[in-house]
Every structure is written in C-alpha cells, then in structure tokens.
Design an enzyme around this catalytic site. Structure first.
Site, short mmCIF file in Angstrom:
data_model
loop_
_atom_site.label_atom_id
_atom_site.label_comp_id
_atom_site.label_asym_id
_atom_site.label_seq_id
_atom_site.Cartn_x
_atom_site.Cartn_y
_atom_site.Cartn_z
N SER A 1 0.80 -1.36 0.21
CA SER A 1 0.38 -0.04 0.17
C SER A 1 1.19 1.00 0.40
CB SER A 1 -0.78 0.06 1.52
OG SER A 1 0.26 0.26 2.40
N LYS A 2 0.47 2.58 -0.26
CA LYS A 2 0.81 3.46 -0.04
C LYS A 2 1.95 3.58 1.17
CE LYS A 2 0.83 7.87 -2.15
NZ LYS A 2 2.06 8.01 -3.97
N ARG A 3 0.98 4.05 2.44
CA ARG A 3 1.46 3.27 3.37
C ARG A 3 2.92 2.81 3.43
NH1 ARG A 3 0.26 2.36 8.93
NH2 ARG A 3 -1.01 0.68 8.14
N HIS A 4 3.03 1.51 2.97
CA HIS A 4 3.52 0.56 3.35
C HIS A 4 5.10 0.88 1.85
CE1 HIS A 4 1.39 -1.13 6.24
NE2 HIS A 4 2.59 -0.74 7.12
#
Ligand code: GLU
Length: 494
Positions: free
Chosen positions: A252-255
């Site tokens: 994901s974008k966060r990761h």
C-alpha cells in the site's frame, strides 16, 4: 550475441518501486553482461496517459544513477522509442497478420460484447469473445470498413492444443488453447494494444530478455503466438515476482508503494534505495544486506531472482539509509547536504550557502540522522541570524519548573563563564561549563540542556560544545543572556 534488455513503462504517472525494481534488475543484468539497456515509452493507451510522466520516469532513473543506451530522449538505432510515434510499424504487422489469416477484423460493438458477457455469466459459461466475426467474407469486411463502421483487429488463437513457453525463472508454463480468446491487437482508434506493440518493438529493437512483472504471465501465451505468427524469435521471458506489504498483503501507499521521486523528497539517498530495492527478491548470499554497486555489477544475474513474493520492509529501508549516510565519504555527503539545505532551509537564509560551513557541520550531524529530510530542522539555527528563545515552559522543563530563578541564574552564569574564554574551542567550552555546574552544584546534564535550548532553540541538536564552537562566542553569549532575561518575569513570580 550481446544481451539487450529494456524498461518499457507506460506514461501513467510516477513509476512506483515495484516497477522500478524490475527496471533496476534489467539494467544490472545488461551492465553486468556488457549489453545494452533501452528505455521505451509504451503510450498506446492514450486514455491513461498522464502529462509529464515521461520526464518524471527519466528523472527517477537518473536520480537512481541508472543510465541507458537508447531511449526517447537520446534516440538510438531503433528510434523512435515512443510507441505512439511508431504506429506505421504496428499497422504493417497487422496487415501482414490479416493478410496471412492469423488476424481478422471484428465489428462487434462494446455494447454487443458486454451483452454477450452478461449472457455467458447468466449461463455460467466462461466469459470471453466467441469468434462472432471470425469468418466474415472479405467483401463484407471491405464494404463495412468503407461504410465507416468501427472495427478492431483480433488475433486468431488456435481452438485446441496447448501453447507452451518457458519462463526463465519458473520453467515451462503451458495453457490449453481452449481457454484463450481471440484477443484485440489493434483498437478502433488505430492504436495497437500492448500485446502487439511490445512484440513488434521487442523484435525490432533486438531485445533478448523481456523482464516484466508477473501479472503478465497470463497473457504471455498470446505474445508467444504473436511472435510465432510474425516469424520472430521469442526473447527470453523473465517475469518478476510482486513486492508485498510488510503484512503480506498488497503493497500500500503507506508501506512503500510510493514513487521513487517521493522517496527522494522524503530524504532517502539514491544509492540506499537502489540497494534496498535490488535486494527485495534477490540476495547475494542470503545474508549480506548492503551490497556495493560495484559488486552488483560483477555478480548480478537476472536468472538468480527468486519467484516467491518478497515483502517491503520500510524499517529496513530507513536503517539502510542511515548506513549509507554514515558510510558515505564526507566530501560527497557534505555536497548532498548542501543541495538539500539549499532547498529546505527557510527562504530568508542567504543563498548560495557557504560550502565550507556545510562541510564543517557534516561530521556533527551525520551520525544522528536516518533521512536527509531531518537535516534542515536539525541545523537551521546555525543559519538563522535571529533565533527565538523557547517559551519558559520548554526552557525550564521538569527540572527547573519550580526553580525558574535557579535556571535564570545558571543561564546568566553560563554567559559570563564563557564570555571570558580565550581561544574559543570545544574543550574549553566544555570544561568551563562543567566547572560551573560543579561550582553551582547542578547536574552538568541539566545545565547543558539549558544551554542547548538557549543557544539553538531546540532540545535535540548536534553535540552541544561543537555546536557552540561553530555558533561562536558572541552569539552564544547573546542567546544565553536573552534566555536568562526571558525568565525574568517567571522568576520574580516564583
Ligand atoms: N508498458 C507495460 C507496463 O508499464 C510494460 C510491460 C513490459 O515491460 O513489457 O506495465
């Protein structure tokens, strides 16, 4: 024959790390084996094109230190390297395929195809094109085209038997042709699909290895059939595994599903990100984490890639960035610092920055950072002519909250104490402040924290005495006195 590998991004925005990792692997393989690395823009899906993508793709590669031998910006023997400028080549291939009976015009409208799909679903049959226009008489085709009817061109897949191909990492893969539909190779807007365009280009550009994400495995049988129908050799197919998020799910974008340029922005060093990405799904010996580029260029081979998905570990990336920061030659690092500071320091700091001064700061901060973005907030007070004294709460902290008069006295005493130092130098500043703490029976650490807050305005800074040495005696004294007097009213109240 020398190897030729390519990176063939579509201009759909900034390249993210998964896409770039595959490019890095292809580049390394080409470089290791003395071959060529080619960049080709695959912009045949005009509806998905995002303005400025090409520039950002190339900027991402440049930032990482990747170079290419042929590409949209530099040309080369197979120019142009932008698919929308190569339409006549795809049209020629389509003509050849249609002429030989391997492909045909299809006039089914999107509405008809979607109705067919619904019907197949309702009848619980496999979905897909069922060959409606496979056998249209050529006179009908000609007159419908002349009449202005929209059409696509489809490639005829065999009805039975299997299509087999070898994936360089997985071995032989084969599919039943009965599961394959006649797929579109030329859209109604005159643009080819990816399937046709990359086959034509990879052949024309003499690509020896197609490296791309494993999401392309299901369509590889189509490509193999196309290569064969056009009488081209099939290059080696290398499908690279996906990168997973730290939790084993989709990245994901966060990761980490960020673009390369976002990592640059966030303060990562190119060499660290490059090494980190290359090592997701490849390993030198199962344990070495930091592999110098020179070593990669000696040993890397695309056939050594693993096929199981590997996870993106942001904590490791940060750690690795810290390692690169600490190990980089000081001169190089200070150049990097100067560039970052030019960008990040407040607008009122005079530019260009004094390079010698940045060099002086470099050894003080390099051990204390993981990301370049931490630099400016850590050193901005060195550049400011005027810094704000922290408010009394922050200045006093727990230790002096109840004794503001003591803190005020200490600050004033520190100012007096250092004012007389002859030959302003780290050791002298330190011993004078230590003597003072002993004389006044205060913990040295408490006095140092007061001085740090007064001189820099912050609780976390480079080492105090080195910092004071650089800030200079006049400004230190001035700031200590300003901090002392900022406590006047609080001290009187107490
Ligand atoms: N243009 C395709 C993409 O960006 C490239 C796939 C390939 O490398 O062949 O996904």
């Amino acid at each position: 024959m020398s190897v030729r590998l390519r990176y063939a991004p579509s201009p759909t925005g900034d390249p993210h790390v998964g896409n770039i990792r595959t490019a890095l692997w292809a580049w390394l393989h080409a470089r290791r084996h003395g071959g060529d690395f080619i960049v080709r823009l695959e912009d045949t899906d005009q509806s998905r094109a995002v303005d400025g993508s090409l520039e950002r793709i190339l900027a991402s590669l440049r930032w990482l230190g990747v170079d290419w031998d042929e590409g949209p910006d530099i040309g080369g023997p197979h120019a142009p390297y932008v698919q929308s400028q190569r339409l006549h080549r795809y049209h020629a291939a389509v003509e050849e395929l249609v002429g030989g009976g391997a492909a045909y015009r299809c006039f089914c409208t999107p509405e008809e195809l979607s109705a067919l799909r619904k019907q197949q679903q309702a009848e619980k049959r496999p979905t897909g094109y069922e060959g409606t226009c496979r056998a249209l008489p050529s006179a009908e085709v000609t007159s419908r085209i002349a009449g202005g009817e929209a059409s696509v061109v489809r490639f005829r897949m065999p009805d039975d038997g299997v299509t087999a191909f070898t994936d360089a990492l997985r071995g032989e893969i084969s599919v039943d042709n009965s599961t394959q539909e006649d797929f579109v190779i030329l859209k109604s807007d005159g643009f080819p699909t990816y399937h046709l365009a990359h086959v034509v280009d990879d052949h024309a550009m003499e690509i020896t290895h197609i490296t791309r994400g494993e999401e392309w495995i299901p369509s590889a049988p189509r490509h193999v059939r196309l290569f064969e129908a056009l009488d081209y050799d099939v290059p080696e197919l290398v499908h690279t595994p996906v990168i997973l998020g730290p939790d084993g799910g989709k990245l994901s974008k966060r990761h980490g599903a960020k673009s390369v340029l976002e990592y640059a922005e966030d303060g990562y060093i190119a060499a660290a990100l490059l090494n980190f990405l290359i090592n997701i799904g490849w390993s030198l010996d199962g344990e070495t984490e930091v592999v110098p580029l020179e070593k990669l260029l000696e040993v890397f081979d695309i056939h050594d890639l693993g096929v199981s998905p590997a996870a993106f570990d942001t904590t490791k990336l940060e750690w690795m960035n810290g390692v690169y920061l600490r190990e980089m030659p000081e001169r190089l690092l200070s150049e990097l610092f100067a560039v970052r500071l030019e960008r990040d320091l407040p607008g009122d700091v005079a530019r260009p920055l004094d390079r010698a001064f940045v060099e002086e700061l470099t050894p003080l901060v390099r051990e204390r950072m993981k990301l370049l973005s931490e630099l400016a907030p850590m050193v901005d007070f060195f550049f400011a002519t005027d810094i704000a004294t922290p408010d009394s709460g922050a200045l006093l902290g727990k230790r002096y909250r109840k004794r503001p008069d003591v803190a005020r006295g200490l600050l004033a005493a520190a100012a007096d104490g250092i004012e007389g130092i002859e030959g302003w130098a780290v050791e002298l500043i330190e011993s004078r402040l230590r003597e003072l703490a002993a004389e006044l029976e205060e913990k040295p650490g408490d006095l140092f924290m007061l001085c740090r807050l007064a001189v820099t305005g912050k609780p976390v800074t480079p080492p105090l005495f080195e910092t004071m040495e650089i800030v200079g005696p006049e400004r230190c004294v001035e700031r200590l006195r300003a901090a002392a007097s900022s406590l006047d009213s609080v001290a009187t109240e107490a």
